[in-house]
Design a protein around this motif. Structure first.
Motif, PDB file in Angstrom:
ATOM      1  N   ARG A  59      37.438  26.187  32.806  1.00 51.00           N
ATOM      2  CA  ARG A  59      37.973  26.876  33.979  1.00 51.00           C
ATOM      3  C   ARG A  59      36.999  27.968  34.399  1.00 51.00           C
ATOM      4  O   ARG A  59      36.170  28.422  33.603  1.00 51.00           O
ATOM      5  N   ALA A  60      37.110  28.384  35.644  1.00 53.28           N
ATOM      6  CA  ALA A  60      36.214  29.409  36.164  1.00 53.28           C
ATOM      7  C   ALA A  60      36.411  30.721  35.412  1.00 53.28           C
ATOM      8  O   ALA A  60      37.536  31.162  35.174  1.00 53.28           O
ATOM      9  N   ARG A  61      35.298  31.333  35.050  1.00 56.90           N
ATOM     10  CA  ARG A  61      35.343  32.639  34.395  1.00 56.90           C
ATOM     11  C   ARG A  61      35.580  33.717  35.456  1.00 56.90           C
ATOM     12  O   ARG A  61      34.977  33.679  36.537  1.00 56.90           O
ATOM     13  N   LEU A  62      36.432  34.668  35.156  1.00 58.18           N
ATOM     14  CA  LEU A  62      36.788  35.716  36.111  1.00 58.18           C
ATOM     15  C   LEU A  62      36.072  37.022  35.779  1.00 58.18           C
ATOM     16  O   LEU A  62      35.582  37.210  34.659  1.00 58.18           O
ATOM     17  N   LEU A  63      36.012  37.905  36.743  1.00 53.52           N
ATOM     18  CA  LEU A  63      35.465  39.237  36.487  1.00 53.52           C
ATOM     19  C   LEU A  63      36.365  39.981  35.500  1.00 53.52           C
ATOM     20  O   LEU A  63      37.582  39.744  35.450  1.00 53.52           O
ATOM     21  N   PRO A  64      35.809  40.872  34.694  1.00 58.81           N
ATOM     22  CA  PRO A  64      36.628  41.607  33.725  1.00 58.81           C
ATOM     23  C   PRO A  64      37.745  42.407  34.405  1.00 58.81           C
ATOM     24  O   PRO A  64      37.616  42.814  35.569  1.00 58.81           O
ATOM     25  N   ASP A  65      38.815  42.609  33.676  1.00 62.42           N
ATOM     26  CA  ASP A  65      39.925  43.428  34.182  1.00 62.42           C
ATOM     27  C   ASP A  65      39.411  44.802  34.604  1.00 62.42           C
ATOM     28  O   ASP A  65      38.585  45.411  33.912  1.00 62.42           O
ATOM     29  N   GLY A  66      39.905  45.275  35.716  1.00 58.77           N
ATOM     30  CA  GLY A  66      39.558  46.601  36.191  1.00 58.77           C
ATOM     31  C   GLY A  66      38.408  46.633  37.167  1.00 58.77           C
ATOM     32  O   GLY A  66      38.183  47.657  37.826  1.00 58.77           O
ATOM     33  N   ILE A 110      28.595  36.795  43.459  1.00 57.91           N
ATOM     34  CA  ILE A 110      28.357  37.312  42.117  1.00 57.91           C
ATOM     35  C   ILE A 110      28.067  36.124  41.211  1.00 57.91           C
ATOM     36  O   ILE A 110      28.945  35.309  40.934  1.00 57.91           O
ATOM     37  N   GLY A 111      26.805  36.005  40.790  1.00 61.75           N
ATOM     38  CA  GLY A 111      26.374  34.881  39.973  1.00 61.75           C
ATOM     39  C   GLY A 111      25.431  33.977  40.739  1.00 61.75           C
ATOM     40  O   GLY A 111      25.742  33.544  41.857  1.00 61.75           O
ATOM     41  N   ALA A 112      24.253  33.709  40.162  1.00 61.03           N
ATOM     42  CA  ALA A 112      23.238  32.905  40.840  1.00 61.03           C
ATOM     43  C   ALA A 112      23.088  31.525  40.220  1.00 61.03           C
ATOM     44  O   ALA A 112      22.024  30.916  40.293  1.00 61.03           O
ATOM     45  N   GLY A 113      24.160  31.027  39.599  1.00 58.02           N
ATOM     46  CA  GLY A 113      24.145  29.647  39.106  1.00 58.02           C
ATOM     47  C   GLY A 113      24.290  28.668  40.255  1.00 58.02           C
ATOM     48  O   GLY A 113      24.144  29.024  41.431  1.00 58.02           O
ATOM     49  N   PHE A 114      24.604  27.411  39.929  1.00 58.05           N
ATOM     50  CA  PHE A 114      24.677  26.392  40.977  1.00 58.05           C
ATOM     51  C   PHE A 114      25.729  26.716  42.029  1.00 58.05           C
ATOM     52  O   PHE A 114      25.477  26.603  43.232  1.00 58.05           O
ATOM     53  N   VAL A 172      32.919  34.702  43.412  1.00 58.05           N
ATOM     54  CA  VAL A 172      32.586  34.904  42.007  1.00 58.05           C
ATOM     55  C   VAL A 172      32.208  33.561  41.396  1.00 58.05           C
ATOM     56  O   VAL A 172      33.020  32.632  41.367  1.00 58.05           O
ATOM     57  N   GLY A 173      30.964  33.464  40.926  1.00 58.90           N
ATOM     58  CA  GLY A 173      30.492  32.243  40.274  1.00 58.90           C
ATOM     59  C   GLY A 173      29.743  32.604  39.011  1.00 58.90           C
ATOM     60  O   GLY A 173      28.527  32.452  38.943  1.00 58.90           O
ATOM     61  N   ILE A 174      30.460  33.078  38.020  1.00 60.28           N
ATOM     62  CA  ILE A 174      29.830  33.603  36.797  1.00 60.28           C
ATOM     63  C   ILE A 174      30.051  32.679  35.601  1.00 60.28           C
ATOM     64  O   ILE A 174      30.106  33.113  34.460  1.00 60.28           O
TER      65      ILE A 174
END
Length: 330
Positions: free
Chosen positions: A40-47, A82-86, A162-164
């Motif tokens: 599943r897609a990784r999310l930005l940290p809480d906060g 956010i994130g320079a992957g594919f 967000v693509g991290i």
């Protein structure tokens, strides 16, 4: 026969009893089991994201995600990726073609996957097409109209993508006797290790499976998140389950379409000793080869579709570095 259960999820496995517990508190018996629960897609940290923000902060994982994003990519809109992957790079490319202003933020150096020279060559596509690429910094805050970076920079934003990366879907297997440190650990044939022992009737496949590819034994067990691996590993896992127990040793392959260029890579670019451009120029169409010790281990191409794919068989055959160079154009 095929029995389809819709709207249910697996919650645990009892390998001794060969039963899978389901979310409706029922269970299913099995003689063979394929664990292919993906990631599943990784999310930005809480906060990091202000809960009061009304600005869209999206992951692009499904068709619905893409449909929600598309009308927001208008001429002049400020997009921060956010994130320079594919995922991030392809969203940035599409957004620029639609006239949006794009900033891509990547927390790690561009050299992480492809090495310094090739990482810079591929990332330069962003700059040549008007995308602002910011590397080596993290995101500390996202609120209405802005993204704040760890070095104090602030970037205007009307929408954030967000693509991290992804996180293997293994939560349901906790406590079942598997190594879940990074996906589901399997042996070289994709048999799942249950309490450290390969299971003859349980296999893993796709993004969730971590296994040792004998072609790249120096890496140890690894997960591969490419589309082609998902297809090939499921086929191999099924064969293993049916008794054709052979090592799964593919040549990994991925491609990405960015700014009118097709980026392709065959093999593994981790832990290489040398990379050499053998055709073209790095600010246009080019082809590069990767060496580890005396072996060809990977080939990277930008808009070199047919020529790049010619290296697949060489990699399957264990081509030496000298032979690979001899076959390259002069």
């Amino acid at each position: 026969s095929l029995e389809l259960h819709v709207g249910l999820s697996a919650t645990s496995v009892n390998f001794n009893e060969q039963r899978i517990a389901l979310s409706d508190e029922s269970s299913l018996p099995f003689d063979g089991l394929v664990i292919a629960t993906g990631a599943r897609a990784r999310l930005l940290p809480d906060g990091v994201v202000d809960p009061a923000t009304t600005m869209p902060v999206l992951c692009v994982r499904t068709v619905a995600d893409a449909q929600r994003l598309r009308p927001l990519l208008t001429p002049g809109a400020n997009l921060v990726v956010i994130g320079a992957g594919f995922i991030g790079a392809e969203v940035a490319s599409t957004a620029r073609s639609l006239g949006a202003n794009v900033t891509v933020v990547e927390a790690v150096p561009v050299s992480r996957q492809l090495g310094d020279e090739m990482g810079m060559a591929v990332s330069a596509l962003h700059q040549r097409n008007g995308t602002n690429l910011v590397c080596g910094v993290g995101v500390v805050a996202v609120s209405d109209g802005q993204v704040v970076l760890s070095d104090g920079q602030t970037h205007s934003a009307d929408v954030v993508v967000v693509g991290i990366g992804v996180q293997p879907n293994t939560d349901w297997l906790a406590g079942c006797g598997l190594d879940l440190s990074n996906g589901v650990l399997c042996n070289a044939t994709l048999q799942v290790l249950v309490n450290g022992t390969p299971s003859i009737n349980v296999v893993g496949a796709g993004d969730v499976a971590r296994w040792p590819n004998g072609r790249y034994a120096y890496e140890g067990p690894a997960r591969i998140e490419h589309w082609t691996n998902a297809v090939e590993s499921v086929q191999h896992a099924a064969a293993t389950l049916m008794g054709d127990v052979q090592p799964f040793s593919p040549v990994p392959y991925f491609w990405s379409d960015q700014y009118g260029k097709k980026i392709q890579c065959l093999g593994r670019t981790a832990q290489f000793d040398e990379v050499r451009v053998v055709a073209g120029v790095v600010d246009g169409s080019f082809r590069a080869l990767y060496r580890r010790e005396d072996q060809l281990v990977a080939a990277l191409g930008v808009s070199q579709i047919k020529a790049l794919m010619g290296y697949r068989q060489r990699l399957l055959d264990g081509c030496s570095w000298d032979d690979a160079l001899a076959a390259a154009p002069h």
